[in-house]
Design a protein around this motif. Structure first.
Motif, PDB file in Angstrom:
ATOM      1  N   GLN A  33     -44.668  31.917 -17.198  1.00 23.45           N
ATOM      2  CA  GLN A  33     -45.606  32.175 -16.106  1.00 23.45           C
ATOM      3  C   GLN A  33     -47.056  32.007 -16.571  1.00 23.45           C
ATOM      4  O   GLN A  33     -47.897  31.496 -15.824  1.00 23.45           O
ATOM      5  N   ILE A  34     -47.329  32.435 -17.804  1.00 20.08           N
ATOM      6  CA  ILE A  34     -48.681  32.276 -18.341  1.00 20.08           C
ATOM      7  C   ILE A  34     -49.012  30.790 -18.470  1.00 20.08           C
ATOM      8  O   ILE A  34     -50.117  30.352 -18.123  1.00 20.08           O
ATOM      9  N   ALA A  35     -48.066  30.008 -18.966  1.00 20.71           N
ATOM     10  CA  ALA A  35     -48.286  28.567 -19.123  1.00 20.71           C
ATOM     11  C   ALA A  35     -48.550  27.908 -17.772  1.00 20.71           C
ATOM     12  O   ALA A  35     -49.460  27.079 -17.632  1.00 20.71           O
ATOM     13  N   GLU A  36     -47.781  28.285 -16.753  1.00 17.74           N
ATOM     14  CA  GLU A  36     -47.967  27.708 -15.423  1.00 17.74           C
ATOM     15  C   GLU A  36     -49.318  28.114 -14.840  1.00 17.74           C
ATOM     16  O   GLU A  36     -50.030  27.289 -14.261  1.00 17.74           O
ATOM     17  N   GLN A  37     -49.688  29.378 -15.015  1.00 19.31           N
ATOM     18  CA  GLN A  37     -50.945  29.886 -14.475  1.00 19.31           C
ATOM     19  C   GLN A  37     -52.147  29.176 -15.078  1.00 19.31           C
ATOM     20  O   GLN A  37     -53.136  28.906 -14.400  1.00 19.31           O
ATOM     21  N   ARG A  38     -52.065  28.832 -16.365  1.00 19.86           N
ATOM     22  CA  ARG A  38     -53.203  28.248 -17.063  1.00 19.86           C
ATOM     23  C   ARG A  38     -53.085  26.736 -17.251  1.00 19.86           C
ATOM     24  O   ARG A  38     -53.887  26.140 -17.959  1.00 19.86           O
ATOM     25  N   CYS A  39     -52.073  26.143 -16.615  1.00 17.44           N
ATOM     26  CA  CYS A  39     -51.887  24.687 -16.694  1.00 17.44           C
ATOM     27  C   CYS A  39     -51.769  24.238 -18.156  1.00 17.44           C
ATOM     28  O   CYS A  39     -52.370  23.225 -18.568  1.00 17.44           O
ATOM     29  N   LYS A  40     -51.029  24.996 -18.946  1.00 16.45           N
ATOM     30  CA  LYS A  40     -50.794  24.690 -20.351  1.00 16.45           C
ATOM     31  C   LYS A  40     -49.313  24.448 -20.584  1.00 16.45           C
ATOM     32  O   LYS A  40     -48.461  24.893 -19.813  1.00 16.45           O
ATOM     33  N   ALA A  41     -49.007  23.747 -21.678  1.00 17.86           N
ATOM     34  CA  ALA A  41     -47.613  23.564 -22.069  1.00 17.86           C
ATOM     35  C   ALA A  41     -47.060  24.883 -22.592  1.00 17.86           C
ATOM     36  O   ALA A  41     -47.773  25.666 -23.223  1.00 17.86           O
ATOM     37  N   VAL A  42     -45.772  25.116 -22.340  1.00 22.75           N
ATOM     38  CA  VAL A  42     -45.132  26.348 -22.804  1.00 22.75           C
ATOM     39  C   VAL A  42     -45.221  26.440 -24.328  1.00 22.75           C
ATOM     40  O   VAL A  42     -45.440  27.516 -24.890  1.00 22.75           O
TER      41      VAL A  42
END
Length: 413
Positions: A325-334
């Protein structure tokens, strides 16, 4: 619009557009001062305070929209792609954490130096404002323009709390606006209740005073040193004042109502777009032992030696978000977020994410997104059971399957 407030009117627009936030504001472009602000959104009031105190300074949407001619729309998806968003501090530190992504705005009119802006923000999962939704928005913008012309707003008085007074009243924490001598210019409802309860804080001839003599001297000294101070390029000068406890501070109060400290932050009109009035002020927040709210990344970073990015991840974990969820929220790779989590755990001396939650909850500065430098951050304390329970409730929400996070931006398109 007789009998209908701007908040009510914009709430109807927000419902029709299914938007995350709808904002109408008037700005004096030459002074970069906000003269009027109305909004309907799902956001907490802290978002407006964060925006007006610091993040408007780096808002690329506002920088693009203000120079444009009246009647033209600006859409962030046309110029700010995913690569820009992933690297831009405004998006990474403010807009995405508050739940926003796609913004569209129009300068409805410009009368001399005063520009009137109408903006719509959508969540990441909603996508940009296009197609039928944009056609409807254009029609609604015409009606908003007509209504605004019929209801011209006046500039707030120089010594008033500015356009953020309504947001300050919505806060559950006690908030004061002071001058350099601690004279009270404004207090929200929570602050008024705190003053009337006969505890550590009281009003003395219009001045915010503390019953403990050492605390009172320290408050006045900190206020004098901060008043009119600019801070750094991004954040206002701030300091946290821990309060000594005395057994002779008036009527005994429940333990959870005890004032543990005061956070003071310098507000300059030219740095805060005049949102708090057009004279320098101090924003003073009483730290009352009554649970916890979202910690500040700067405080977390200073306390544990983390980067800002690692501190924001620690806070997100505390609020119950998963790595995905953090990766999706910040548009970053997991994989990128997992690497940051590994580094964060090592620096904090933790082996499990549950330990991160305990350590972050132990921090004393857990309200309003206040910034302070390393010299004013304090060592962690053990969190109370009530604070830990409150944080778990915030993280899980009424439905354990639905995570809660801060929502919506404020500002221009």
């Amino acid at each position: 619009m007789a009998g209908v407030s701007w908040a009510q009117a914009l709430a109807g627009v927000q419902c029709l557009l299914k938007a995350h936030a709808v904002v109408l504001l008037a700005m004096d472009v030459s002074r970069r001062a906000m003269l009027f602000h109305a909004e309907a959104s799902d956001a907490p009031p802290e978002a407006l305070l964060d925006y007006t105190r610091s993040y408007h300074l780096i808002d690329p949407r506002l920088a693009r929209l203000l120079p444009m001619a009246a009647g033209r729309w600006a859409h962030c998806h046309e110029v700010f792609d995913d690569a820009f968003v992933a690297a831009d501090p405004f998006y990474q530190e403010f807009l995405l954490p508050y739940g926003g992504r796609w913004s569209s705005g129009i300068k409805l009119m410009q009368d001399g130096d005063v520009a009137v802006i109408f903006a719509v923000t959508r969540r990441l999962d909603q996508g940009p404002l296009v197609g039928d939704a944009f056609v409807l928005c254009e029609r609604l913008a015409w009606h908003v323009t007509k209504a605004y012309r019929l209801n011209q707003q006046r500039v707030p008085p120089d010594d008033g709390p500015g356009v953020v007074s309504a947001a300050l009243h919505q806060l559950s924490v006690p908030v004061f606006l002071l001058d350099g001598g601690c004279q009270i210019r404004f207090s929200n409802r929570s602050a008024g209740s705190l003053l009337s309860c006969g505890g550590a804080l009281y009003a003395l001839d219009g001045r915010l005073a503390l019953r403990h003599a050492d605390n009172d001297r320290a408050l006045r000294a900190v206020a004098k040193s901060l008043y009119g101070k600019a801070g750094d390029d991004r954040f206002p000068a701030s300091a946290y004042l821990p309060l000594a406890v005395s057994g002779h501070e008036g009527v005994a109060q429940p333990e959870r109502s005890r004032v543990l400290g005061m956070m003071l932050s310098s507000l300059l009109p030219e740095r805060t777009i005049g949102a708090f009035g057009f004279k320098p002020s101090l924003l003073a927040v009483a730290h009352v032992l009554q649970g916890a709210s979202t910690p500040d990344p700067a405080v977390v970073a200073s306390a544990f030696g983390l980067t800002r990015a690692e501190a924001r991840i620690a806070i997100a974990i505390t609020l119950g978000l998963s790595v995905e969820q953090i990766a999706e929220q910040r548009c970053k790779a997991v994989s990128t977020v997992r690497s940051q989590v590994k580094s964060m755990l090592a620096k904090m001396g933790c082996t499990r994410q549950s330990e991160v939650v305990s350590r972050v909850l132990s921090l004393p500065l857990m309200f309003l997104g206040m910034r302070c430098d390393g010299e004013t951050a304090h060592r962690p304390r053990r969190p109370t059971n009530e604070a830990a329970a409150h944080a778990r409730a915030v993280a899980l929400g009424p439905n354990p399957g639905a995570r809660r996070m801060r929502t919506a931006p404020r500002g221009g398109a």
